[in-house]
Design a protein around this motif. Structure first.
Motif, PDB file in Angstrom:
ATOM      1  N   PRO A   1       0.811  -1.218   0.000  1.00 52.16           N
ATOM      2  CA  PRO A   1       0.000   0.000   0.000  1.00 52.16           C
ATOM      3  C   PRO A   1       0.847   1.272   0.000  1.00 52.16           C
ATOM      4  CG  PRO A   1      -0.736  -1.548   1.697  1.00 52.16           C
ATOM      5  CD  PRO A   1       0.574  -2.044   1.202  1.00 52.16           C
ATOM      6  N   PRO A   2       0.408   2.306  -0.729  1.00 47.58           N
ATOM      7  CA  PRO A   2       1.056   3.606  -0.635  1.00 47.58           C
ATOM      8  C   PRO A   2       0.801   4.203   0.750  1.00 47.58           C
ATOM      9  CG  PRO A   2      -0.299   3.429  -2.621  1.00 47.58           C
ATOM     10  CD  PRO A   2      -0.647   2.263  -1.747  1.00 47.58           C
ATOM     11  N   PRO A   3       1.512   5.272   1.106  1.00 44.83           N
ATOM     12  CA  PRO A   3       1.274   5.923   2.401  1.00 44.83           C
ATOM     13  C   PRO A   3      -0.194   6.329   2.550  1.00 44.83           C
ATOM     14  CG  PRO A   3       3.243   6.805   1.355  1.00 44.83           C
ATOM     15  CD  PRO A   3       2.594   5.923   0.349  1.00 44.83           C
ATOM     16  N   ALA A   4      -0.790   5.976   3.680  1.00 45.31           N
ATOM     17  CA  ALA A   4      -2.215   6.278   3.896  1.00 45.31           C
ATOM     18  C   ALA A   4      -2.485   7.772   3.823  1.00 45.31           C
ATOM     19  CB  ALA A   4      -2.648   5.715   5.245  1.00 45.31           C
ATOM     20  N   SER A   5      -1.557   8.578   4.348  1.00 43.50           N
ATOM     21  CA  SER A   5      -1.766  10.031   4.338  1.00 43.50           C
ATOM     22  C   SER A   5      -1.786  10.579   2.915  1.00 43.50           C
ATOM     23  CB  SER A   5      -0.663  10.723   5.143  1.00 43.50           C
ATOM     24  OG  SER A   5       0.614  10.477   4.581  1.00 43.50           O
ATOM     25  N   LEU A   6      -0.975   9.999   2.034  1.00 43.82           N
ATOM     26  CA  LEU A   6      -0.931  10.447   0.652  1.00 43.82           C
ATOM     27  C   LEU A   6      -2.248  10.143  -0.051  1.00 43.82           C
ATOM     28  CD1 LEU A   6       0.729  11.614  -1.703  1.00 43.82           C
ATOM     29  CD2 LEU A   6       1.573   9.294  -2.131  1.00 43.82           C
ATOM     30  N   LEU A   7      -2.781   8.951   0.177  1.00 45.10           N
ATOM     31  CA  LEU A   7      -4.057   8.584  -0.435  1.00 45.10           C
ATOM     32  C   LEU A   7      -5.189   9.445   0.106  1.00 45.10           C
ATOM     33  CD1 LEU A   7      -3.823   4.682  -0.506  1.00 45.10           C
ATOM     34  CD2 LEU A   7      -3.242   6.324  -2.315  1.00 45.10           C
TER      35      LEU A   7
END
Length: 383
Positions: free
Chosen positions: A39-45
């Motif tokens: 997964p990409p960084p949650a904050s970025l999404l």
């Protein structure tokens, strides 16, 4: 009948892509393609979902948005100590492959020779052939795959104009040392060679020593173009967002080529990419810890199956010696693993011009933990 361009002669679907198709056909686990399935960084999404409609959705200037180039400059300085002026020494690109294509187009002419250190990322070869450039291999010897001076000097000839290095390396995971880069620097200066350094895995390494940027060693800065990418560090390869840094004169030429090839990198993703690049050091430490755990688990699985995985110092691949299977080529080994264990890997031949000295396969561990666990189970029971 319409004629196909000569530059495509001998080119075909990549081995990586072909193995992905085979995995789909057989329902096999795909450890072949290095496509960042974590997964990409949650904050970025979260920020992307919240703010996307407010971002700019037109073209950016060919060199990229100022906010992105400034974020690249800041991150490069923090992580490697290399100073690059965002306005003149940084260019946003359509992935690192776009950066490579623009660099080759801008700085080399048809017939020029380019040193490739074997094993090398297979797309380097495709990119050279598309530009009618001459690949000039230098064979590195496992298990450490270190650059040494004698074979490098022996490969230089009157047509050699450049060399491509990669650290951490795909597929071997080797990180170039200061001693190796001093050799590269001395040879490049003596023969006035361009050095293209692929550092897309710079944030994925194992051990305490930080990433060593090639351009910070010896006299390399004045002749080195550094390729970077957000795809590997932030698990967003589908965003196709990369960059290239280097001396102002070289970047100015690459900018012209990039503009002619693709106009610009995706503008709204550049804005979000700038936010990703500003993430704190805790993010990078967690990233490395995650990949170190995945690396160890998959390596233990290959070892338990009687094979000989290497100990990569960086990137997210294992380069596995399959000699104990009684095979002579990586092609044979990959086929057996696919048929018997339903685990897809890439034959080592994909990373060499001539046959490698051992039957290697490459396995990617940028996949979910449950996929790695299932792959380990299949390897142990199937080999």
């Amino acid at each position: 009948m319409v004629k196909i361009a000569n530059r495509l002669r001998g080119l075909q679907q990549s081995t990586l892509g072909a193995m992905t198709v085979r995995c789909q056909e057989l329902g096999a686990l795909n450890l072949a393609q290095g496509r960042s399935q974590v997964p990409p960084p949650a904050s970025l999404l979260a920020e992307g979902s919240r703010d996307f409609k407010e971002l700019g959705h037109s073209y950016s200037q060919p060199e990229g948005l100022a906010v992105f180039r400034e974020a690249v400059s800041d991150k490069v300085k923090r992580h490697s100590g290399l100073s690059v002026e965002p306005a003149t020494q940084v260019l946003a690109t359509v992935g690192a492959t776009g950066a490579l294509a623009a660099t080759l187009t801008a700085l080399l002419d048809a017939g020029d020779g380019v040193i490739l250190f074997e094993p090398f990322y297979s797309y380097y070869l495709s990119a050279l052939k598309m530009q009618n450039l001459r690949p000039e291999p230098v064979r590195l010897v496992g298990p450490d795959f270190a650059i040494t001076e004698k074979p490098l000097r022996a490969a230089i000839n009157g047509r050699t104009r450049a060399m491509i290095i990669c650290s951490p390396n795909n597929p071997s995971g080797h990180r170039l040392t200061a001693t190796e880069l001093e050799i590269v620097s001395a040879v490049a200066e003596e023969h006035d060679l361009l050095v293209i350094t692929d550092e897309v895995y710079e944030d994925i390494y194992f051990g305490p020593a930080p990433h060593l940027a090639a351009a910070t060693v010896g006299n390399l800065e004045e002749r080195t173009v550094t390729l970077g990418s957000l795809g590997k560090s932030f698990s967003i390869p589908g965003w196709r967002l990369g960059y290239v840094c280097g001396p102002e004169l070289l970047i100015s030429a690459i900018r012209i080529a990039a503009d002619a090839l693709v106009a610009c990198a995706p503008a709204p993703l550049q804005e979000l990419g700038a936010r990703a690049l500003s993430l704190g050091e805790d993010y990078y430490r967690d990233l490395r810890a995650m990949y170190d755990r995945k690396r160890r688990t998959l390596a233990e699985g290959f070892a338990a199956a009687g094979l000989s995985p290497n100990e990569p110092e960086g990137s997210y691949y294992l380069f596995v010696d399959c000699s104990r299977m009684g095979v002579t080529t990586g092609v044979e080994a990959a086929e057996i693993l696919l048929e018997n264990s339903l685990v897809g890997t890439v034959p080592g031949e994909a990373f060499y011009l001539a046959a490698p000295d051992r039957p290697y396969i490459r396995a990617c561990f940028s996949v979910p933990d449950d996929v790695i666990a299932e792959a380990v189970s299949r390897l142990v029971s199937g080999v």
